[in-house]
Write a protein that holds these residues in place. Structure first.
Motif, PDB file in Angstrom:
ATOM      1  N   UNK A 158       0.636  -1.361  -0.020  1.00  0.00           N
ATOM      2  CA  UNK A 158      -0.058   0.670  -0.255  1.00  0.00           C
ATOM      3  C   UNK A 158       0.815   0.870  -0.599  1.00  0.00           C
ATOM      4  N   UNK A 159       0.387   2.409  -0.195  1.00  0.00           N
ATOM      5  CA  UNK A 159       0.689   3.637  -0.286  1.00  0.00           C
ATOM      6  C   UNK A 159       0.091   4.140   1.120  1.00  0.00           C
ATOM      7  N   UNK A 160       1.038   5.287   0.956  1.00  0.00           N
ATOM      8  CA  UNK A 160       0.516   6.694   1.343  1.00  0.00           C
ATOM      9  C   UNK A 160      -1.014   7.055   1.688  1.00  0.00           C
ATOM     10  N   UNK A 161      -1.890   7.781   2.515  1.00  0.00           N
ATOM     11  CA  UNK A 161      -2.980   8.221   2.642  1.00  0.00           C
ATOM     12  C   UNK A 161      -3.893   7.509   1.953  1.00  0.00           C
ATOM     13  N   UNK A 162      -3.694   6.727   0.737  1.00  0.00           N
ATOM     14  CA  UNK A 162      -4.770   5.983  -0.056  1.00  0.00           C
ATOM     15  C   UNK A 162      -6.002   4.772   1.108  1.00  0.00           C
ATOM     16  N   UNK A 163      -7.124   4.580   0.627  1.00  0.00           N
ATOM     17  CA  UNK A 163      -8.249   3.628   1.751  1.00  0.00           C
ATOM     18  C   UNK A 163      -8.274   2.944   0.410  1.00  0.00           C
ATOM     19  N   UNK A 164      -8.427   3.339  -0.670  1.00  0.00           N
ATOM     20  CA  UNK A 164      -9.257   2.409  -2.022  1.00  0.00           C
ATOM     21  C   UNK A 164      -8.130   2.650  -3.165  1.00  0.00           C
ATOM     22  N   UNK A 165      -7.946   1.347  -3.513  1.00  0.00           N
ATOM     23  CA  UNK A 165      -7.221   1.031  -5.129  1.00  0.00           C
ATOM     24  C   UNK A 165      -7.754   0.597  -5.976  1.00  0.00           C
ATOM     25  N   UNK A 166      -7.309   1.243  -7.608  1.00  0.00           N
ATOM     26  CA  UNK A 166      -8.056   0.256  -8.581  1.00  0.00           C
ATOM     27  C   UNK A 166      -6.971  -0.321  -9.284  1.00  0.00           C
ATOM     28  N   UNK A 167      -7.517  -1.827  -9.550  1.00  0.00           N
ATOM     29  CA  UNK A 167      -6.620  -2.681  -9.929  1.00  0.00           C
ATOM     30  C   UNK A 167      -7.098  -2.954 -11.340  1.00  0.00           C
ATOM     31  N   UNK A 168      -6.255  -3.033 -12.453  1.00  0.00           N
ATOM     32  CA  UNK A 168      -6.707  -2.839 -13.820  1.00  0.00           C
ATOM     33  C   UNK A 168      -5.884  -4.324 -14.429  1.00  0.00           C
ATOM     34  N   UNK A 169      -6.591  -5.221 -15.261  1.00  0.00           N
ATOM     35  CA  UNK A 169      -6.214  -6.124 -15.311  1.00  0.00           C
ATOM     36  C   UNK A 169      -6.285  -5.787 -17.201  1.00  0.00           C
ATOM     37  N   UNK A 170      -5.113  -5.863 -17.837  1.00  0.00           N
ATOM     38  CA  UNK A 170      -5.112  -5.853 -19.368  1.00  0.00           C
ATOM     39  C   UNK A 170      -5.163  -6.717 -20.037  1.00  0.00           C
ATOM     40  N   UNK A 171      -5.064  -7.079 -21.757  1.00  0.00           N
ATOM     41  CA  UNK A 171      -4.422  -7.975 -22.333  1.00  0.00           C
ATOM     42  C   UNK A 171      -3.995  -7.292 -23.053  1.00  0.00           C
ATOM     43  N   UNK A 172      -2.421  -9.201 -23.747  1.00  0.00           N
ATOM     44  CA  UNK A 172      -2.064  -8.577 -24.489  1.00  0.00           C
ATOM     45  C   UNK A 172      -1.309  -7.556 -25.248  1.00  0.00           C
ATOM     46  N   UNK A 173      -2.979  -7.048 -25.595  1.00  0.00           N
ATOM     47  CA  UNK A 173      -2.898  -5.583 -26.495  1.00  0.00           C
ATOM     48  C   UNK A 173      -3.262  -4.776 -26.571  1.00  0.00           C
ATOM     49  N   UNK A 174      -2.891  -4.767 -24.668  1.00  0.00           N
ATOM     50  CA  UNK A 174      -3.260  -3.402 -23.771  1.00  0.00           C
ATOM     51  C   UNK A 174      -4.965  -3.191 -23.303  1.00  0.00           C
ATOM     52  N   UNK A 175      -5.574  -3.937 -24.182  1.00  0.00           N
ATOM     53  CA  UNK A 175      -7.227  -3.299 -23.642  1.00  0.00           C
ATOM     54  C   UNK A 175      -7.941  -3.542 -22.722  1.00  0.00           C
ATOM     55  N   UNK A 176      -8.371  -2.710 -21.590  1.00  0.00           N
ATOM     56  CA  UNK A 176      -8.182  -3.021 -20.222  1.00  0.00           C
ATOM     57  C   UNK A 176      -9.265  -4.323 -20.170  1.00  0.00           C
ATOM     58  N   UNK A 177      -9.297  -5.039 -19.917  1.00  0.00           N
ATOM     59  CA  UNK A 177     -10.114  -6.190 -19.431  1.00  0.00           C
ATOM     60  C   UNK A 177     -11.282  -6.428 -18.089  1.00  0.00           C
ATOM     61  N   UNK A 178     -10.425  -5.811 -16.973  1.00  0.00           N
ATOM     62  CA  UNK A 178     -11.161  -5.806 -15.991  1.00  0.00           C
ATOM     63  C   UNK A 178     -10.545  -4.606 -15.064  1.00  0.00           C
ATOM     64  N   UNK A 179     -11.703  -3.926 -14.169  1.00  0.00           N
ATOM     65  CA  UNK A 179     -11.165  -3.283 -13.228  1.00  0.00           C
ATOM     66  C   UNK A 179     -11.616  -3.518 -11.982  1.00  0.00           C
ATOM     67  N   UNK A 180     -11.256  -2.956 -10.927  1.00  0.00           N
ATOM     68  CA  UNK A 180     -11.667  -3.836  -9.334  1.00  0.00           C
ATOM     69  C   UNK A 180     -11.294  -2.735  -8.622  1.00  0.00           C
ATOM     70  N   UNK A 181     -12.182  -1.905  -6.988  1.00  0.00           N
ATOM     71  CA  UNK A 181     -11.971  -0.730  -6.644  1.00  0.00           C
ATOM     72  C   UNK A 181     -11.755  -1.630  -5.205  1.00  0.00           C
TER      73      UNK A 181
END
Length: 604
Positions: free
Chosen positions: A285-308
């Motif tokens: 984790x990092x300072x002062x942050x309580x929520x994180x956005x996890x981003x999953x990309x395919x091999x061609x850099x297309x966003x597949x999933x975005x999870x808070x």
């Protein structure tokens, strides 16, 4: 049966109930509209709207109020109109009037100054849109970023906000802009580390950074991480006290680092045969942050999933994604901050991993080479272990005198990735033996047998090292301080498997137990995560009291194989290390946890 007729008492009761209900409704209406009034100040004007609605915000508040007709306006209030909405501000002198056009944000600073019985034009600030200022029959068109008039002693702050927070992602001091509009020729800016302005860090003082600035200019001030207090006031007022018309505030500089990815490792591979694995994503984790956005990309850099993900607190945060098909992926993490922070949050580096589907069951891989077994020694059980396989329904352990493992003396099925050989019950003769294992999948198909591993069984007890005999007439050997012996490990057992049920029975703790070492004053416990390409240290501590340690924070562990190492300590002396292996298998528990750890967006 004759019904009773309503009498006078009944009508009185009904009337009192109705009056009480009306009184409650009246009090509720007054309380509802009380937020639109400031009893400590006298209003400057009243606002009415022509179309749709208008909103107002007090300068010391965050929320906007939806106004009713002829709502009061106080010094410093912000007023905004939406699209296709207009409003009119009527001042008490009946001379000045402001028509606010659609999509406009304006601040009413004051109603103007009275000089020789004549009131000047209102002081205001237009941030967005446009408006008309009427003074009798004279009309003046105002555009965004234009101040109609600021009288002497009046300052309007443009930036920063009075309670601003800035994110600093660099190593150098962050440059903070200060800008304002003023009716004064010169304005002084003070910045200090305390509210009393005794620890001044920015002010005109014999060649330091200039504090006296002309109206309408911008001052760029480099500031390190920390909390600061600032004030703006006309220079001719002097330092103290700061009189009416000045502005002040507090700002905070927060040094933040990008999240560090822990798993999956860059280049890591996940293999499965029938059931797609649940992938655990883990980061620091990092300072002062309580929520994180996890981003999953395919091999061609297309966003597949975005999870808070809401962080539970601590230094490590994680989540699980299940059902990912075979392919190449990359992932990254971005911290999310509240609206009170300014600046761009740092994002982690990207890590790449692959998921592969294998057509055949893989061959189990033995974990370590076996030492000799002594039939006359104290050892009663010998553990044979191998790397766990995700697709295994069970394993078959083979123990044979032949290297090709045919005609095995032992052929037993086991659910776990180890086999415990009872040395006494097996009644094996001294000699050289071989062992191997194969797995059986859910479709009852078998893998190839692992390469045969040798193990030697010897009669008698293990050899004991003796000290040299000193005879008279011979020089005595040089006596050096002997190193501390290696502790004898008691728990967990070597190659022990911890399942979800077992951890629940132990209150989700793992207890490490060992025998005391003569001369030792402390012990050092180190945990390593054994991975395909490397071994990573995940935990380290020193125990000064007793010969056991209870690990209650299992977040430092994950599914897989672990090695724990124990050293006896005495001052600067470090004893020989003793090590053992154990495994954690909580795959089903991880997948269930991941389904509740956030809100998932995107394609499956």
């Amino acid at each position: 049966m004759q019904k009773d007729k309503a009498g006078p008492a009944d009508f009185i009761y009904i009337g009192l109930s109705a009056a009480g209900a009306l009184l409650v409704l009246l009090l509720f209406w007054q309380d509802l509209n009380r937020t639109l009034t400031r009893f400590s100040e006298k209003p400057l004007a009243a606002v009415s709207w022509k179309y749709r609605a208008v909103q107002r915000r007090f300068p010391n508040r965050v929320l906007w109020d939806r106004l009713r007709q002829e709502s009061p306006v106080y010094a410093g209030d912000f007023i905004r109109t939406a699209e296709r909405s207009e409003a009119t501000v009527h001042f008490e002198d009946k001379l000045h009037l402001i028509n606010i056009h659609e999509s406009t944000l304006i601040q009413i600073v004051s109603a103007g100054q009275v000089q020789q019985g004549i009131r000047s034009a209102p002081e205001l600030r237009l941030y967005e849109g446009s408006a008309e200022l009427w003074q009798g029959d004279e009309r003046r068109i105002l555009q965004a970023e234009q101040v109609s008039l600021l009288s002497a002693g009046r300052i309007v702050l443009l930036k920063p906000r009075t309670q601003a927070k800035y994110l600093n992602i660099g190593r150098e001091a962050l440059t903070v802009p200060f800008s304002w509009e003023s009716g004064e020729k010169e304005t002084t800016l003070d910045i200090a580390k305390d509210r009393q302005f005794t620890q001044m860090i920015h002010r005109q003082n014999g060649g330091t950074a200039a504090g006296k600035l002309a109206a309408g200019t911008e001052q760029l001030v480099p500031l390190d991480s920390g909390v600061y207090y600032w004030r703006l006031y006309p220079t001719d007022q002097g330092e103290m006290p700061v009189k009416a018309g000045a502005v002040s505030g507090r700002l905070q500089i927060v040094q933040v680092n990008a999240p560090v990815l822990i798993r999956p490792l860059d280049g890591e591979r996940f293999r499965f045969r029938t059931d797609r694995p649940g992938i655990r994503f883990q980061w620091k984790t990092t300072e002062e942050a309580s929520v994180y956005l996890v981003e999953l990309f395919s091999a061609n850099s297309a966003l597949l999933r975005s999870l808070q993900i809401q962080s539970p607190g601590g230094e490590v945060c994680s989540t699980v994604m299940s059902g990912l098909p075979p392919g190449s992926y990359s992932w990254r993490v971005r911290p999310l901050y509240g609206r009170d922070f300014e600046g761009t949050p740092p994002q982690s580096l990207s890590a790449f991993f692959t998921i592969e589907a294998s057509g055949e069951l893989s061959v189990p891989q033995p974990l370590k080479k076996q030492e000799a077994i002594y039939l006359g020694g104290d050892e009663t059980r010998r553990y044979f272990s191998w790397k766990p396989e995700d697709d295994a329904a069970y394993y078959t352990f083979l123990f044979s005198i032949r290297e090709d493992l045919k005609d095995p003396l032992i052929a037993e099925r086991v659910r776990d990735n180890y086999y415990a050989l009872d040395i006494r019950q097996a009644q094996l003769a001294p000699g050289e033996y071989y062992w191997g294992v194969y797995q059986t999948g859910s479709n009852s198909d078998n893998s190839m047998v692992s390469p045969a591993q040798p193990v030697v069984i010897l009669a008698g007890a293990p050899p004991v090292q003796t000290r040299p005999l000193v005879t008279p007439g011979t020089p005595a050997p040089v006596v050096r301080t002997a190193p501390l012996a290696a502790p004898k490990l008691r728990a967990p057992l070597n190659e022990q498997i911890f399942t979800e049920e077992g951890l629940i029975q132990q209150n989700r703790t793992i207890t490490f137990v060992w025998d005391s070492v003569e001369g030792a004053s402390a012990y050092e416990l180190i945990l390593y995560h054994v991975q395909p390409a490397s071994t990573v240290m995940t935990f380290r501590t020193t125990i000064t009291n007793g010969t056991s340690y209870k690990l209650t924070d299992l977040t430092v562990l994950d599914r897989g194989l672990f090695r724990w190492q124990l050293n006896a300590l005495d001052g600067e002396r470090r004893g020989q290390a003793a090590a053992g292996n154990f495994a954690i298998d909580v795959g089903h528990y991880e997948a269930a946890e991941g389904q509740e750890s956030g809100v998932l967006f995107g394609n499956d």
